[in-house]
Enzyme design. Structure first.
Site, PDB file in Angstrom:
ATOM      1  N   HIS A  61      40.584  43.664  47.163  1.00  0.00           N
ATOM      2  CA  HIS A  61      39.910  43.143  45.970  1.00  0.00           C
ATOM      3  C   HIS A  61      40.123  41.640  45.815  1.00  0.00           C
ATOM      4  CE1 HIS A  61      39.870  42.828  41.360  1.00  0.00           C
ATOM      5  NE2 HIS A  61      38.622  43.095  41.710  1.00  0.00           N
ATOM      6  N   ARG A  62      39.041  40.892  45.853  1.00  0.00           N
ATOM      7  CA  ARG A  62      39.099  39.416  45.842  1.00  0.00           C
ATOM      8  C   ARG A  62      39.945  38.922  47.025  1.00  0.00           C
ATOM      9  NH1 ARG A  62      40.441  38.644  39.315  1.00  0.00           N
ATOM     10  NH2 ARG A  62      39.201  40.433  38.648  1.00  0.00           N
ATOM     11  N   GLU A  80      36.513  42.207  49.215  1.00  0.00           N
ATOM     12  CA  GLU A  80      35.573  42.087  48.094  1.00  0.00           C
ATOM     13  C   GLU A  80      35.625  40.666  47.569  1.00  0.00           C
ATOM     14  OE1 GLU A  80      34.571  42.590  43.616  1.00  0.00           O
ATOM     15  OE2 GLU A  80      36.304  41.678  44.596  1.00  0.00           O
ATOM     16  N   ASP A 114      33.468  37.610  44.633  1.00  0.00           N
ATOM     17  CA  ASP A 114      32.606  37.384  43.470  1.00  0.00           C
ATOM     18  C   ASP A 114      31.825  36.099  43.707  1.00  0.00           C
ATOM     19  OD1 ASP A 114      33.829  39.454  41.483  1.00  0.00           O
ATOM     20  OD2 ASP A 114      35.548  38.357  42.271  1.00  0.00           O
ATOM     21  N   HIS A 135      35.803  34.211  40.538  1.00  0.00           N
ATOM     22  CA  HIS A 135      35.620  35.378  39.667  1.00  0.00           C
ATOM     23  C   HIS A 135      35.167  35.041  38.249  1.00  0.00           C
ATOM     24  CE1 HIS A 135      36.870  38.511  36.815  1.00  0.00           C
ATOM     25  NE2 HIS A 135      36.463  39.340  37.760  1.00  0.00           N
ATOM     26  N   GLU A 162      30.112  40.863  45.403  1.00  0.00           N
ATOM     27  CA  GLU A 162      29.677  41.073  44.020  1.00  0.00           C
ATOM     28  C   GLU A 162      28.901  39.867  43.508  1.00  0.00           C
ATOM     29  OE1 GLU A 162      32.620  42.118  41.037  1.00  0.00           O
ATOM     30  OE2 GLU A 162      31.155  41.766  39.445  1.00  0.00           O
ATOM     31  N   LYS A 214      28.182  38.046  40.529  1.00  0.00           N
ATOM     32  CA  LYS A 214      28.903  37.999  39.250  1.00  0.00           C
ATOM     33  C   LYS A 214      28.088  37.253  38.203  1.00  0.00           C
ATOM     34  CE  LYS A 214      32.935  39.192  38.145  1.00  0.00           C
ATOM     35  NZ  LYS A 214      33.103  40.643  37.898  1.00  0.00           N
ATOM     36  N   ASP A 265      44.152  45.282  44.933  1.00  0.00           N
ATOM     37  CA  ASP A 265      44.779  43.983  45.193  1.00  0.00           C
ATOM     38  C   ASP A 265      45.861  44.110  46.265  1.00  0.00           C
ATOM     39  OD1 ASP A 265      43.249  43.110  43.047  1.00  0.00           O
ATOM     40  OD2 ASP A 265      44.932  43.075  41.626  1.00  0.00           O
TER      41      ASP A 265
HETATM   42  O1  G3P Z   1      35.025  45.497  42.966  1.00  0.00           O
HETATM   43  C1  G3P Z   1      35.280  45.902  41.680  1.00  0.00           C
HETATM   44  C2  G3P Z   1      35.774  44.834  40.789  1.00  0.00           C
HETATM   45  O2  G3P Z   1      35.770  43.613  41.453  1.00  0.00           O
HETATM   46  C3  G3P Z   1      35.039  44.708  39.527  1.00  0.00           C
HETATM   47  O3  G3P Z   1      35.757  43.980  38.586  1.00  0.00           O
HETATM   48  O4  G3P Z   1      36.287  42.007  37.270  1.00  0.00           O
HETATM   49  O5  G3P Z   1      37.444  42.374  39.400  1.00  0.00           O
HETATM   50  O6  G3P Z   1      35.070  41.699  39.395  1.00  0.00           O
HETATM   51  P1  G3P Z   1      36.151  42.443  38.683  1.00  0.00           P
HETATM   52 CA    CA Z   2      34.611  41.630  41.680  1.00  0.00          CA
END
Ligand code: G3P
Ligand code: CA
Length: 289
Positions: free
Chosen positions: A38-39, A65, A67, A80, A148, A150, A277
């Protein structure tokens, strides 16, 4: 042991007489959720930076992942929040520019920011990557991307622009479309645009639609990606009952799970992916149920 884990174990045991050890291992791996950093591996390196995806690669995690948002002068960048304040030194560099929105800064201004020191001295002078820079690093690392879009309501046309960049970077050929790229968003409208513009792209809706509404989402989304706290085995089964726009079963990637026990629970619900994470923690938990 969770029902899914029992089923997986049974499959492998039953398969042992029928399958070669390699095939049995492949079958077992297939039932395990995909682990997505994640990120990037954001527990260990500053989120949405090149070091964060390098760290995921070093941990042996192929899926990352990110944003994507857009600068004042129209450059796609990986960050993000809609403000640069939390993850850069923008307050020091541009003190008179509150609230420091991404859309109010040019790419050249953002390129001056330190996006690593907030996380740790070792990451000082790490930059906010442009999406082009980011894609090249993902490619170099032989990784796969859950991208993503965003805050698309802030950036009219960002879907077309993102797809154009992905195409320019070589990410819309069959080799990438078949298993190396998923585009996701909290905005159903944005996802519909992506699907309409490039139907070959795999798409994921971020959220938890009511089961009665899932049939509508199945017209343009291949995945339903809810917060793990909203998930249950019944909900995963409800999603799995639908076929997505590419003729395959709808999948579920849950976010954001950072501990081993919860990862096993979510895997037991039948989730197809876990966004985390701490991808090493989740990977190891799933490998040793
Ligand atoms: O991939 C899911 C997650 O990234 C969504 O929430 O706020 O971390 O972008 P956020
Ligand atoms: Ca995200």
């Amino acid at each position: 042991m969770h029902a899914r884990a029992v089923a997986a174990t049974t499959t492998v045991l039953l398969g042992a007489t029928l399958l070669s050890p390699t095939s049995a291992r492949a079958a077992a791996a297939h039932t395990r959720p995909q682990v997505v950093a994640h990120r990037g591996a954001s527990a260990y390196a500053p989120e949405n930076t090149l070091p964060a995806i390098d760290r995921a690669a070093a941990l042996g995690i192929p899926w990352v992942e990110n944003d994507v948002q857009r600068t004042k002068d129209g450059v796609l960048v990986v960050v993000h929040d809609d403000s640069l304040r939390r993850t850069t030194d923008v307050e020091q560099v541009f003190p008179g520019r509150a609230p420091w929105k991404v859309k109010d800064f040019t790419a050249a201004e953002i390129a001056r920011l330190d996006a690593g020191s907030w996380f740790g001295h070792a990451y000082a002078r790490t930059r906010v990557p442009t999406l082009a820079q980011y894609m090249r690093r993902v490619e170099r690392n032989h990784q796969k991307l859950l991208l993503e879009i965003k805050n698309p309501e802030l950036y009219p046309g960002i879907e077309r622009q993102t797809l154009k960049l992905l195409g320019n970077e070589g990410w819309l050929d069959r080799r990438h479309l078949d298993g190396r790229l998923i585009v996701q968003s909290f905005s159903a409208g944005s996802l519909r645009i992506v699907h309409d513009l490039k139907p070959g792209v795999t798409t994921g809706f971020l959220g938890r639609p009511e089961p009665g509404d899932l049939h509508g989402y199945a017209g343009f989304a291949d995945l339903i990606n809810p917060s793990h706290g909203t998930l249950s085995a019944a909900y995963v089964s409800a999603v799995h009952a639908f076929t997505g726009p590419h003729g395959r079963r709808l999948r579920v990637f849950a976010w954001t799970v950072d501990d081993a026990t919860r990862a096993r629970t979510v895997a037991g619900y039948g989730a197809d992916g876990i966004i985390t994470d701490k991808p090493d923690v989740v990977r190891d938990a799933l490998n040793r149920p």
